[in-house]
Design a protein around this motif. Sequence first.
Motif, short mmCIF file in Angstrom:
data_model
loop_
_atom_site.label_atom_id
_atom_site.label_comp_id
_atom_site.label_asym_id
_atom_site.label_seq_id
_atom_site.Cartn_x
_atom_site.Cartn_y
_atom_site.Cartn_z
N GLN A 108 16.36 58.44 -65.80
CA GLN A 108 16.03 58.39 -64.38
C GLN A 108 15.20 59.60 -63.97
OE1 GLN A 108 17.10 55.96 -61.50
NE2 GLN A 108 16.39 55.06 -63.42
N ALA A 109 15.28 60.65 -64.73
CA ALA A 109 14.43 61.82 -64.58
C ALA A 109 14.42 62.55 -65.92
CB ALA A 109 14.92 62.75 -63.47
N THR A 110 13.31 63.19 -66.24
CA THR A 110 13.18 63.92 -67.50
C THR A 110 12.62 65.30 -67.23
OG1 THR A 110 12.70 61.81 -68.61
CG2 THR A 110 12.29 63.83 -69.86
N ILE A 111 13.30 66.30 -67.75
CA ILE A 111 12.88 67.70 -67.58
C ILE A 111 12.17 68.19 -68.83
CG2 ILE A 111 13.75 70.08 -67.40
CD1 ILE A 111 15.88 69.09 -65.50
N PHE A 112 11.12 68.98 -68.61
CA PHE A 112 10.37 69.60 -69.70
C PHE A 112 10.49 71.11 -69.56
CE2 PHE A 112 8.72 65.49 -68.66
CZ PHE A 112 8.64 64.86 -69.89
N ILE B 257 12.79 78.03 -69.36
CA ILE B 257 12.40 77.84 -67.97
C ILE B 257 12.03 76.38 -67.76
CG2 ILE B 257 10.84 78.60 -66.13
CD1 ILE B 257 10.18 81.04 -67.97
N PRO B 258 12.75 75.65 -66.90
CA PRO B 258 12.32 74.28 -66.57
C PRO B 258 10.91 74.35 -66.00
CG PRO B 258 14.50 74.75 -65.67
CD PRO B 258 13.95 76.06 -66.14
N CYS B 259 10.00 73.50 -66.50
CA CYS B 259 8.60 73.69 -66.12
C CYS B 259 7.88 72.41 -65.70
CB CYS B 259 7.85 74.38 -67.25
SG CYS B 259 6.45 75.38 -66.70
N ALA B 260 8.57 71.28 -65.74
CA ALA B 260 8.03 70.03 -65.21
C ALA B 260 9.16 69.01 -65.18
CB ALA B 260 6.87 69.50 -66.06
N ILE B 261 9.02 68.02 -64.34
CA ILE B 261 10.00 66.94 -64.28
C ILE B 261 9.27 65.67 -63.86
CG2 ILE B 261 10.63 67.41 -61.86
CD1 ILE B 261 13.54 66.63 -62.63
N ILE B 262 9.63 64.56 -64.46
CA ILE B 262 9.08 63.27 -64.04
C ILE B 262 10.22 62.35 -63.63
CG2 ILE B 262 7.00 63.44 -65.44
CD1 ILE B 262 8.29 61.58 -67.48
N SER B 263 9.88 61.40 -62.79
CA SER B 263 10.86 60.43 -62.31
C SER B 263 11.04 59.31 -63.33
CB SER B 263 10.40 59.92 -60.94
OG SER B 263 9.04 59.53 -61.00
N PRO B 264 11.66 58.19 -62.98
CA PRO B 264 12.08 57.23 -64.01
C PRO B 264 10.98 56.75 -64.94
CG PRO B 264 13.09 56.69 -61.92
CD PRO B 264 12.10 57.78 -61.64
N GLU B 265 11.39 56.50 -66.16
CA GLU B 265 10.51 55.88 -67.14
C GLU B 265 10.78 54.37 -67.16
OE1 GLU B 265 10.90 57.70 -70.95
OE2 GLU B 265 10.08 59.61 -70.24
N THR B 266 9.93 53.65 -67.85
CA THR B 266 10.24 52.24 -68.04
C THR B 266 11.37 52.15 -69.07
OG1 THR B 266 8.96 51.49 -69.97
CG2 THR B 266 7.73 51.94 -67.96
N ALA C 183 1.10 63.54 -66.37
CA ALA C 183 2.46 63.89 -65.97
C ALA C 183 3.36 64.24 -67.16
CB ALA C 183 3.12 62.78 -65.15
N LEU C 184 2.87 64.04 -68.37
CA LEU C 184 3.63 64.38 -69.57
C LEU C 184 3.01 65.61 -70.24
CD1 LEU C 184 6.10 63.06 -70.98
CD2 LEU C 184 4.50 61.95 -72.53
N GLY C 185 1.71 65.55 -70.44
CA GLY C 185 1.01 66.69 -71.04
C GLY C 185 0.19 67.50 -70.05
N THR C 186 -0.15 66.88 -68.93
CA THR C 186 -1.01 67.59 -67.96
C THR C 186 -0.31 68.75 -67.23
OG1 THR C 186 -0.50 65.84 -66.34
CG2 THR C 186 -2.58 65.66 -67.55
#
Length: 353
Positions: free
Chosen positions: A240-244, A147-156, A43-46
């Motif tokens: 709470q969310a992170t955009i890549f 171009i926003p190209c991925a997003i993940i939900s909350p981190e620890t 979810a970070l590099g994949t």
Amino acid sequence: MKKFTKTVISATILAAAAASATPALAKNVLLKTPIAFGSHLPALGTPIVWVADQLKLVSDGSLKMKVYEPGKLVSPKEILGAVSSGKVNSGYATAGYWQGKMPAAALFSAVPFGPEAGEYMAWMYYGNGLKLYQEMYDSNGYNVKVIPCAIISPETSGWFKKPIEKPEDLKGLNMRFFGLGASVMEKLGVSTTQLPGGEIFGALEKGAIDASEFSQPAIDQRLGFQKIVKYNYFPGWHQQATIFELLVNKDTWGKMSKGQQAIVENTCKASMTNAIAEGEAMQFPVMQKAKESGVEIRYWNDEMLNTFRSAWDEVAAEKSAADPFFKKVWDDMSEFRKGYDLWESNAFLPRTR
């Protein structure tokens, strides 16, 4: 005969004129893409590997992407400059890496007490987020299409060697921390550093840092934090969310056909969905396994959350006063969120623990 010849010549000229007015078929494009996060990190590099596979498939081979692991072509912190200068024609990172050059960049990466994924995407795609995102790069002279190209939900919220029960427990700690959240922690007496993921375990093991945050449980587990530090805090108030982002050199972008551009943009939009689904699916088994191996999963008490929130309000005000574009983006995001609150407060079930 002369009439026939004249007709043939006229037809040839018209055909040539028509051909020149018709856009040439787009040439094949190879995006050489250094990445900021190892492709082994879920979810970070994949996500960018998934994008590379899909681009080739969806474009019938006219668009290809070659992914380069961190440091193999350029270092993660050099990706923006390398793409802008044309050293490489694309790159994958997160905008928070550039906040030293452009303070507002952090707002396009992760915001303390900020929007969750759905709200973040709503502002990005249907508010002014994407427009402001590109404006930031343009106004600072960077020759890139973002171009926003991925997003993940909350981190620890972080891994600690000892329990943190009150704000005073943070004072004097050396901690790896990312983005705007680092400014909050510094206000609370923490000394922060932004180590790359591959260096965190060694720093914890040697005692160079006392604590660290990095990403989601499934990603942190791959890096082995649970072997050294046993107190893992939630919620991830700082992210709470992170955009890549996928950055494409503008000269390369301009040479692509409209269809190719649309394929890249829409594949990245599909990646936003894929990335968050991947991240959401894999966290709870990892958290359960961590508990079984002695990790204590803790939720910040109200005093700590209120302390973080108050410190963030101060940071946001200070950064807005110091940088006009930060203020412009922050004000726009805040205004969007005020409107969104009407929907969110009525449409969703209240959270229970």
